[in-house]
Design a protein around this motif. Structure first.
Motif, PDB file in Angstrom:
ATOM      1  N   THR A   1       0.844  -1.196   0.000  1.00 23.72           N
ATOM      2  CA  THR A   1       0.000   0.000   0.000  1.00 23.72           C
ATOM      3  C   THR A   1       0.878   1.244   0.000  1.00 23.72           C
ATOM      4  O   THR A   1       0.422   2.323   0.349  1.00 23.72           O
ATOM      5  CB  THR A   1      -0.940   0.036   1.222  1.00 23.72           C
ATOM      6  OG1 THR A   1      -0.154   0.143   2.419  1.00 23.72           O
ATOM      7  CG2 THR A   1      -1.802  -1.206   1.293  1.00 23.72           C
TER       8      THR A   1
ATOM      9  N   VAL B   1      -5.720   1.208   3.758  1.00 20.79           N
ATOM     10  CA  VAL B   1      -6.398   0.488   2.681  1.00 20.79           C
ATOM     11  C   VAL B   1      -5.851  -0.932   2.637  1.00 20.79           C
ATOM     12  O   VAL B   1      -4.766  -1.217   3.142  1.00 20.79           O
ATOM     13  CB  VAL B   1      -6.193   1.176   1.310  1.00 20.79           C
ATOM     14  CG1 VAL B   1      -6.914   2.507   1.254  1.00 20.79           C
ATOM     15  CG2 VAL B   1      -4.705   1.351   1.005  1.00 20.79           C
ATOM     16  N   ASP B   2      -6.623  -1.829   2.007  1.00 23.66           N
ATOM     17  CA  ASP B   2      -6.161  -3.206   1.862  1.00 23.66           C
ATOM     18  C   ASP B   2      -5.428  -3.370   0.534  1.00 23.66           C
ATOM     19  O   ASP B   2      -5.135  -2.393  -0.154  1.00 23.66           O
ATOM     20  CB  ASP B   2      -7.334  -4.187   1.989  1.00 23.66           C
ATOM     21  CG  ASP B   2      -8.388  -3.989   0.901  1.00 23.66           C
ATOM     22  OD1 ASP B   2      -8.100  -3.303  -0.111  1.00 23.66           O
ATOM     23  OD2 ASP B   2      -9.505  -4.520   1.043  1.00 23.66           O
TER      24      ASP B   2
ATOM     25  N   TYR C   1      -6.809  -1.632  -2.413  1.00 26.19           N
ATOM     26  CA  TYR C   1      -6.961  -0.190  -2.205  1.00 26.19           C
ATOM     27  C   TYR C   1      -8.379   0.188  -1.778  1.00 26.19           C
ATOM     28  O   TYR C   1      -8.884   1.248  -2.122  1.00 26.19           O
ATOM     29  CB  TYR C   1      -6.518   0.593  -3.452  1.00 26.19           C
ATOM     30  CG  TYR C   1      -5.023   0.523  -3.638  1.00 26.19           C
ATOM     31  CD1 TYR C   1      -4.186   1.500  -3.130  1.00 26.19           C
ATOM     32  CD2 TYR C   1      -4.443  -0.564  -4.275  1.00 26.19           C
ATOM     33  CE1 TYR C   1      -2.816   1.410  -3.261  1.00 26.19           C
ATOM     34  CE2 TYR C   1      -3.064  -0.667  -4.407  1.00 26.19           C
ATOM     35  CZ  TYR C   1      -2.262   0.329  -3.901  1.00 26.19           C
ATOM     36  OH  TYR C   1      -0.906   0.239  -4.018  1.00 26.19           O
ATOM     37  N   ARG C   2      -8.997  -0.692  -1.001  1.00 22.71           N
ATOM     38  CA  ARG C   2     -10.281  -0.390  -0.389  1.00 22.71           C
ATOM     39  C   ARG C   2     -10.033   0.022   1.050  1.00 22.71           C
ATOM     40  O   ARG C   2      -9.188  -0.558   1.736  1.00 22.71           O
ATOM     41  CB  ARG C   2     -11.199  -1.618  -0.434  1.00 22.71           C
ATOM     42  CG  ARG C   2     -11.518  -2.096  -1.839  1.00 22.71           C
ATOM     43  CD  ARG C   2     -12.231  -3.430  -1.826  1.00 22.71           C
ATOM     44  NE  ARG C   2     -11.432  -4.463  -1.163  1.00 22.71           N
ATOM     45  CZ  ARG C   2     -11.659  -5.766  -1.276  1.00 22.71           C
ATOM     46  NH1 ARG C   2     -12.668  -6.191  -2.020  1.00 22.71           N
ATOM     47  NH2 ARG C   2     -10.897  -6.642  -0.649  1.00 22.71           N
TER      48      ARG C   2
ATOM     49  N   THR D   1     -10.000   0.288   4.885  1.00 20.84           N
ATOM     50  CA  THR D   1     -10.118  -0.761   5.883  1.00 20.84           C
ATOM     51  C   THR D   1      -9.752  -0.182   7.240  1.00 20.84           C
ATOM     52  O   THR D   1      -9.252   0.947   7.336  1.00 20.84           O
ATOM     53  CB  THR D   1      -9.191  -1.946   5.541  1.00 20.84           C
ATOM     54  OG1 THR D   1      -9.440  -3.024   6.438  1.00 20.84           O
ATOM     55  CG2 THR D   1      -7.728  -1.549   5.637  1.00 20.84           C
TER      56      THR D   1
END
Length: 706
Positions: free
Chosen positions: A169, A251-252, A255-256, A258
C-alpha cells in the motif's frame, strides 16, 4: 556513466507495491476539479488566517493569564490509554471506556517497573501489541501520541506506535518511530516516496533511560503542523519531506478502505528486513484525537507549567470562538481531502532536491564505485551546451535542438519502417558503427530536416509519406524486378507486408463495424482464454484473475488492450507482438499455421465475422452476391474477382444447407462473443454468411498490406 547520471537523480524507491501506480505521481485535475479545489483551499486559508488573528487579539487583551488545563482536560478526546499496570499474558487493558485491549503478536508480556506504576518490556520479535479500531486517522484529523520510553538499543529503525503498512500500500498510514540514530521521527504517509510528510528531532533519544516523548499533529497536511516533544519540551526538528496531499487512511491490497489495527512496538513492514522491532520498555501510552497543548504535555511529562503555555491552554479549553473556528477549519479540510482524493494521478519522474552522486562502476558492478561523474552527453554526438541545465529537461532540449539531427533521423526512419515494412536504415535499433548504412542517405537527410523544420509534426510527416509516389505504387513486381531487387531497397514498387498484431485485430473489428473510435481512456480487457493469469505465480491482487470487460470496451482499438508482461494477450503474441518485457524497435514478422487457427477460432474474430455478415445484409440487401462483394471490399480494400465471388457463393450455399439441417450449430455459432444477434435477420442466412466472412478475414489480403 555520464549519460546515466541524468536518470540517477530521480526520486524513486528500489521497491514498489504489487499493485497501483508507483510514485512520483502528478495530479491531473479536470478544470472543474481544479476550480473546486481552489475554492476549498481558499476557504482553508481564510479560516487559518482568522485563527491567527483571533489568537493575536486574545494575546493583546491579556485575558488568557493564569489559564490552566481543566481537571478533566487530559480525558478530552482520549481514544486509547494504556497504563500497562494490569498487563497479563498476551494482553493489556485499554483504560478508555469501550476502548479495545492491546493483544500481542504471539509473545508474552513482561512487566517491569515504570515511571508511573508498572510498565511493559519488549524483548522479542512477537512482543508487539495490536489495538483494533484505534488510530485510523485521516490527514485532516488532528491527533497526538504520548508515551514514556526506555529503549535498549539503537542503530535500526524501530516503530513506537502507528498503523503505516508495508510496500503493497506504499506504506500508507502514520507512524512514530526512532530512526537508526535514535532520533524521534514522525511520518504521515499516503505513498512513498512522493506523497508524505516526515519530521525528526535533531538530537537522539537516550538509551537505557526513561524519557517522555510526545508527537502532536494539527490536521494541516504540513510538516510545520507536526511538533515533537521530549521531556515535556518542544524540540527543534528537521523537515525531511513535506508534501502530503492525499488520504492516509488504511487500505487493503485492493486499495479499499479498511480498519487496520494500530501496532505498538513493531511495524507492518516486510520484504525489506526492517521490521521495526522495538526493544526496550514503554509506559503510559496515550492516543488523542486532538492536538495537545504544551500545557497538556508538560502535565503528562511531570514538568512544571510555564507562563508562555497559558495562551494555548486558554484558547483550546476556554475560548468558544477559537474552538468554533477550529471545528470549521477541520470541516473545510475534510471537504478538501474528499475532493482531492478523486483527482486522477499519472506516474512521472521527479528530480531530487539534492543530486544523487553517480560513479563509474568498475566492470559495471554496483558495489565497486570509482570516480564520480556528472551528467553529460556523449562527446561523439555533441556535448550539452552551457546554456542548458544538466538535468533531464536539459537532455530533452538537447535531443530536440537544431544542432542534434540524430533524434529526427531515428524518428523518420521508424515511421518509414511502419509504412514500407523496412526502414531506410534496415537496423532501426542501431544507427551506430555496427548498424547498416542508409539505402537513400539524401532522402533520409531530407526527411529528417523537413520533420525538424515542421516542429516535429507527426501528422504532417505521415501525410507526406502516404501521398508520395513511392508509397502509392503498386506492389506487383515483375519476375525480373523481384530477382534484381527482392527486398525492394530501390523502392521500385509499393510496400507489401503483413499488418501488425494490433492492426490485424482492428481491421477485423472495423470491417464488422464493431471498432470503437474513442480516443483516450483506461486500458481494456477484451476476450482471452480463461485461467491464464491465475496460472502465473504472483502477489498482485488486481491481476490474480483476468476479468473480461463488457460492452464497447471489448471493441476498442488494440492500442488500449491491457498488457500484462508475464502473460500478454495470446492473440497478439501469435502475430509477433512483443511481451513488453524489453524494448523491441523492430518486430519479427512470421507466418505460421497458428495464425490461421486464431483467425478461424478466436472469439473476437468469430464475432467480427458474424458482425460483418450482419452488416453486409443491411448495406447490400439486394442479393447474396452483392453482400459477398461488399464484405470482401470492407475487409481487403479491393473488389473480388468473379472467380473469387463464385467460390464464396458455393461456400455460402453449402453452409446454408448445413445450418438448415442442423439448427443447433447456429445456436453454437451465435453463442460466441457478447454481441447479440440481429433478430431482424434470418438466422440461417446470417450463419451461412458468417462462414463466408470468416473465409474473407482469413484471406491473406485481410491482414497483408499490398
Amino acid at each position: 556513466f555520464q549519460l546515466s547520471a541524468f536518470f540517477n537523480n530521480v526520486n524513486e524507491l528500489g521497491m514498489t507495491g504489487d499493485d497501483g501506480n508507483a510514485g512520483p505521481l502528478l495530479m491531473l485535475p479536470t478544470p472543474e476539479e481544479e476550480a473546486e479545489l481552489e475554492n476549498k483551499r481558499d476557504r482553508i486559508e481564510e479560516l487559518e488566517a482568522a485563527l491567527i488573528a483571533h489568537e493575536a487579539e486574545v494575546k493583546r487583551a491579556g485575558t488568557y493569564m493564569e489559564a490552566r488545563v481543566p481537571e478533566d482536560g487530559l480525558d478530552l478526546d482520549l481514544v486509547s490509554y494504556f497504563p500497562f499496570d494490569h498487563s497479563t499474558g498476551d494482553s493489556t487493558p485499554n483504560s478508555v471506556p469501550d476502548g479495545k485491549e492491546g493483544k500481542t503478536g504471539g509473545g508474552t508480556l513482561t512487566v517491569v517497573e515504570g515511571p508511573s506504576g508498572k510498565a511493559i518490556s519488549f524483548d522479542s520479535d512477537y512482543d508487539f501489541l495490536q489495538v483494533a479500531e484505534a488510530g485510523n486517522f485521516e490527514r485532516s484529523d488532528p491527533f497526538s501520541v504520548t508515551v514514556w520510553l526506555r529503549p535498549d538499543t539503537s542503530g535500526a529503525y524501530t516503530r513506537i506506535v502507528g498503523n503505516a503498512f508495508h510496500k503493497n500500500t506504499y506504506w500508507r498510514g502514520w507512524e512514530v518511530y526512532l530512526d537508526s540514530l535514535n532520533h524521534l521521527s514522525a511520518r504521515l504517509i499516503h505513498a512513498l516516496p512522493h506523497n508524505y510528510l516526515h519530521v525528526r528531532s535533531t538530537k537522539p533519544i537516550a538509551k537505557n533511560d526513561w524519557t517522555h516523548i510526545a508527537v502532536t499533529y494539527d490536521g494541516s497536511s504540513r510538516a510545520d503542523g507536526v511538533q515533537l516533544y521530549v521531556k515535556g519540551l518542544r524540540v527543534p526538528v528537521v523537515t525531511e519531506y513535506d508534501k502530503l496531499y492525499k488520504s492516509i487512511l488504511p487500505v487493503d491490497g485492493l486499495y479499499r478502505l479498511t480498519s487496520r489495527p494500530m501496532r505498538i512496538g513493531r511495524s507492518y513492514r516486510a520484504f525489506g528486513g526492517d521490521d521495526g522491532i522495538f526493544l526496550g520498555d514503554m509506559d503510559e501510552l496515550r492516543l488523542y484525537a486532538r492536538t495537545l497543548t504544551t500545557s497538556d504535555i508538560t502535565t503528562l511529562a511531570g514538568v512544571p507549567a510555564r507562563e508562555e503555555d497559558e495562551l494555548a491552554a486558554y484558547l483550546n479549553y476556554y475560548d468558544a470562538r477559537y474552538i468554533r473556528l477550529l471545528r470549521e477549519l477541520k470541516e473545510a479540510r475534510v471537504e478538501e481531502n474528499t475532493a482531492v482524493n478523486e483527482v486522477m494521478e499519472v506516474m512521472v519522474m521527479e528530480e531530487m532536491t539534492e543530486p544523487r552522486p553517480t560513479h563509474i562502476l568498475e566492470r559495471g558492478l554496483y558495489d565497486q564505485p570509482r570516480d564520480q561523474v556528472h551528467p553529460e552527453t556523449p562527446e561523439v554526438l555533441g556535448l550539452l551546451p552551457d546554456s542548458l541545465p544538466p538535468t533531464r529537461l536539459g537532455l530533452a532540449q538537447w535531443l530536440f535542438s537544431s544542432e542534434q539531427p540524430l533524434t529526427a533521423r531515428v524518428a523518420v526512419n521508424r515511421y518509414w519502417l511502419m509504412f514500407f515494412g523496412q526502414g531506410l536504415v534496415v537496423t532501426p535499433e542501431d544507427f551506430g558503427s555496427q548498424g547498416a548504412l542508409p539505402s537513400h542517405p539524401e532522402l533520409l537527410d531530407f526527411l529528417a530536416v523537413t520533420f525538424m523544420e515542421s516542429g516535429y509534426d507527426v501528422k504532417a510527416f505521415i501525410k507526406s509519406i502516404v501521398m508520395s509516389a513511392s508509397y502509392r505504387q503498386s506492389s506487383i513486381a515483375s519476375p525480373a524486378l523481384l530477382e534484381f531487387d527482392p527486398a525492394n531497397v530501390l523502392l521500385a514498387r509499393g510496400p507489401k507486408h503483413r499488418l501488425t498484431a494490433e492492426m490485424v485485430r482492428d481491421n477485423a473489428l472495423a470491417a464488422g463495424g464493431l471498432l470503437v473510435n474513442q480516443v483516450g481512456g483506461p486500458s481494456v480487457k477484451p476476450y482471452q482464454p480463461p485461467g491464464l493469469w491465475i496460472e502465473k505465480g504472483n502477489f498482485s491482487q488486481f491481476l490474480l484473475h483476468y476479468k473480461q470487460d463488457e460492452g464497447d470496451a471489448l471493441y476498442r482499438r488494440s492500442l488500449y488492450t491491457f498488457i500484462r508482461r508475464t502473460s500478454p494477450p495470446p492473440t497478439m503474441l501469435v502475430f509477433d507482438a512483443p511481451d513488453r518485457s524489453t524494448c523491441f524497435v523492430q518486430r519479427q514478422n512470421t507466418n505460421t499455421p497458428l495464425q490461421a487457427l486464431v483467425l478461424l477460432n478466436d472469439p473476437q474474430f468469430v464475432e467480427a465475422s458474424r458482425a460483418l455478415a450482419e452488416r453486409v445484409q443491411h448495406e447490400a440487401p439486394e442479393s447474396v452476391t452483392a453482400q459477398i462483394r461488399r464484405g470482401f471490399r470492407l475487409a481487403t480494400g479491393r473488389t473480388p474477382s468473379d472467380q473469387e465471388v463464385l467460390l464464396m457463393e458455393n461456400l455460402y450455399t453449402q453452409e446454408k444447407e448445413r445450418f438448415a439441417a442442423r439448427p443447433a450449430d447456429i445456436d453454437s455459432l451465435f453463442s460466441v462473443g457478447e454481441l447479440v444477434a440481429d433478430a431482424s435477420l434470418d438466422r440461417t442466412n446470417t450463419a451461412a454468411l458468417t462462414m463466408v466472412t470468416q473465409l474473407i478475414l482469413n484471406h491473406d489480403e485481410a491482414y497483408t498490406k499490398r
